[in-house]
Motif scaffolding. Structure first.
Motif, PDB file in Angstrom:
ATOM      1  N   LEU A 293     -18.167  75.666-127.255  1.00  0.00           N
ATOM      2  CA  LEU A 293     -19.166  74.981-128.070  1.00  0.00           C
ATOM      3  C   LEU A 293     -19.017  75.306-129.549  1.00  0.00           C
ATOM      4  N   GLY A 294     -18.593  76.521-129.840  1.00  0.00           N
ATOM      5  CA  GLY A 294     -18.408  76.921-131.236  1.00  0.00           C
ATOM      6  C   GLY A 294     -17.426  76.035-131.970  1.00  0.00           C
ATOM      7  N   ILE A 295     -16.410  75.524-131.256  1.00  0.00           N
ATOM      8  CA  ILE A 295     -15.414  74.665-131.893  1.00  0.00           C
ATOM      9  C   ILE A 295     -16.062  73.431-132.512  1.00  0.00           C
ATOM     10  N   HIS A 296     -17.063  72.839-131.827  1.00  0.00           N
ATOM     11  CA  HIS A 296     -17.727  71.650-132.357  1.00  0.00           C
ATOM     12  C   HIS A 296     -18.524  71.979-133.608  1.00  0.00           C
ATOM     13  N   MET A 297     -19.325  73.038-133.520  1.00  0.00           N
ATOM     14  CA  MET A 297     -20.197  73.389-134.628  1.00  0.00           C
ATOM     15  C   MET A 297     -19.401  73.826-135.844  1.00  0.00           C
ATOM     16  N   LEU A 298     -18.327  74.562-135.596  1.00  0.00           N
ATOM     17  CA  LEU A 298     -17.441  74.983-136.676  1.00  0.00           C
ATOM     18  C   LEU A 298     -16.768  73.778-137.325  1.00  0.00           C
TER      19      LEU A 298
ATOM     20  N   GLU B  80      -7.194  70.515-140.753  1.00  0.00           N
ATOM     21  CA  GLU B  80      -8.491  70.843-140.159  1.00  0.00           C
ATOM     22  C   GLU B  80      -8.331  71.344-138.730  1.00  0.00           C
ATOM     23  N   THR B  81      -7.450  70.701-137.971  1.00  0.00           N
ATOM     24  CA  THR B  81      -7.204  71.121-136.587  1.00  0.00           C
ATOM     25  C   THR B  81      -6.741  72.566-136.536  1.00  0.00           C
ATOM     26  N   LEU B  82      -5.801  72.915-137.406  1.00  0.00           N
ATOM     27  CA  LEU B  82      -5.259  74.270-137.435  1.00  0.00           C
ATOM     28  C   LEU B  82      -6.297  75.275-137.923  1.00  0.00           C
ATOM     29  N   LEU B  83      -7.068  74.909-138.941  1.00  0.00           N
ATOM     30  CA  LEU B  83      -8.077  75.830-139.478  1.00  0.00           C
ATOM     31  C   LEU B  83      -9.147  76.122-138.431  1.00  0.00           C
ATOM     32  N   ASP B  84      -9.568  75.117-137.682  1.00  0.00           N
ATOM     33  CA  ASP B  84     -10.530  75.337-136.600  1.00  0.00           C
ATOM     34  C   ASP B  84     -10.058  76.450-135.665  1.00  0.00           C
ATOM     35  N   ILE B  85      -8.813  76.332-135.222  1.00  0.00           N
ATOM     36  CA  ILE B  85      -8.290  77.293-134.246  1.00  0.00           C
ATOM     37  C   ILE B  85      -8.031  78.654-134.893  1.00  0.00           C
ATOM     38  N   GLU B  86      -7.568  78.671-136.131  1.00  0.00           N
ATOM     39  CA  GLU B  86      -7.349  79.946-136.819  1.00  0.00           C
ATOM     40  C   GLU B  86      -8.650  80.751-136.892  1.00  0.00           C
TER      41      GLU B  86
END
Length: 346
Positions: free
Chosen positions: A175-180, A324-330
């Motif tokens: 869930l954190g992935i969405h909010m982030l 953005e995709t990479l920053l989310d996961i980082e």
């Protein structure tokens, strides 16, 4: 032109968050759904869409008509499936979280670039009603310069079960992935992130059920938080700025409607009632304090597919950029790499 696609996986994700919206889109045809086993009763719910249900993944990957494959399988399978799809020359949309690590994410994004394909996470909550309205409040400048933001997805759901497994299956990643992602789409890379990621319901569990991330942007601090034991309603969004404040209670209603069998295209699908509208309190140019309700904008998770069609067929930029995709996961990965609480600078 019609975009032909396939879905890998046939569980809750495919049936609740994808197929109801795809049925509304005449520019997209779901040609296949691959799953490791058949579900005839579930398949019957999608009669009339012309879908071929198959347990043979090669049938999907070797069909030259298929341009896009959506992956709706458990999180720890995303990387392997996405790599197979890209290797077979097809664009891929991956349910959240995209991958577990930045290394895996870079590998998929680079593979897509090399093959002139699109690889993108399914960040459907960029089209939450509450988030779209929150963005509009910021855009209109009601509160002036934003100074403090809280984004909450709390609930009261007691669960003393022991949950173990890979961290990618915890609440922080799930869930954190969405909010982030919502906040990074607005404000970009933070200067630093403070993490508090814990299990609060059963000390024997190794998967987190609680998290708080504080994203620091100089004067602005953004907090994203989920707590599974919040019995009294707390705002979904809290925004304080130099000129006022905005509060919004309750979450986007699309998921609740889908659970009740109310579908996209039905009257008032996903719409807030006026008692759920957010409220802004601000200082106007005349020095008066104004309090007003802000009607909620219409959410629509299917807009991700509209955007993908534009990207695949017309070459338009992706909704979620590679950066953005990479920053989310980082940021997610950094949060689980050291004991909590912790602070990481970016």
């Amino acid at each position: 032109m019609t975009l032909k696609m396939a879905i890998i996986g046939f569980g809750k994700s495919a049936n609740r968050y994808h197929l109801p919206y795809l049925k509304q889109r005449k520019s997209i045809q779901v040609k296949y759904i691959y799953n490791h086993r058949r579900h005839e009763k579930r398949e019957a719910n999608h009669a009339g869409m012309g879908i071929t249900f198959t347990t043979d993944l090669d049938e999907v990957l070797n069909d030259d008509e298929v341009q896009l494959v959506t992956i709706c399988t458990p999180a720890d399978t995303h990387f392997d499936f996405a790599k197979q799809v890209l290797t077979h020359g097809k664009n891929v949309l991956v349910e959240k979280p995209f991958c577990k690590t930045a290394t895996e994410t870079k590998q998929l994004l680079e593979l897509a670039q090399q093959r002139h394909l699109i690889a993108m996470p399914y960040q459907n909550r960029r089209f939450d009603s509450d988030y779209l309205t929150f963005k509009e409040v910021l855009k209109r400048g009601y509160v002036g310069e934003p100074l403090e933001i809280e984004s909450h997805m709390d609930k009261y759901r007691p669960d003393d079960t022991v949950h173990t497994g890979d961290k990618i299956n915890g609440t922080f990643y799930g869930l954190g992935i969405h909010m982030l992602d919502q906040m990074l789409a607005l404000f970009g890379r933070p200067n630093a992130v403070a993490y508090d990621i814990r299990t609060i319901q059963n000390e024997k569990s190794t998967l987190d059920d609680y998290y708080q991330m504080d994203l620091h942007y100089g004067k602005l601090k953004v907090t994203v938080k989920t707590n599974p034991l919040v019995a009294s309603p707390y705002p979904r969004f809290v925004l304080h700025g130099t000129n006022g404040s905005y509060l919004k209670y309750d979450i986007d209603q699309q998921e609740n409607d889908l659970k009740l069998g109310i579908m996209p295209g039905d009257l008032n699908f996903g719409r807030d009632t006026p008692d759920k509208y957010g409220q802004v309190n601000y200082h106007n140019q005349n020095g008066d304090w104004i309090t007003k309700q802000i009607p909620s904008l219409q959410g629509d998770y299917g807009r991700i597919y509209d955007s993908l069609c534009d990207s695949i067929l017309n070459g338009k930029p992706k909704l979620v950029s590679d950066e953005e995709t990479l920053l989310d996961i980082e940021i997610l990965e950094s949060g689980i790499q050291q004991p909590t609480p912790s602070v990481v600078r970016f």
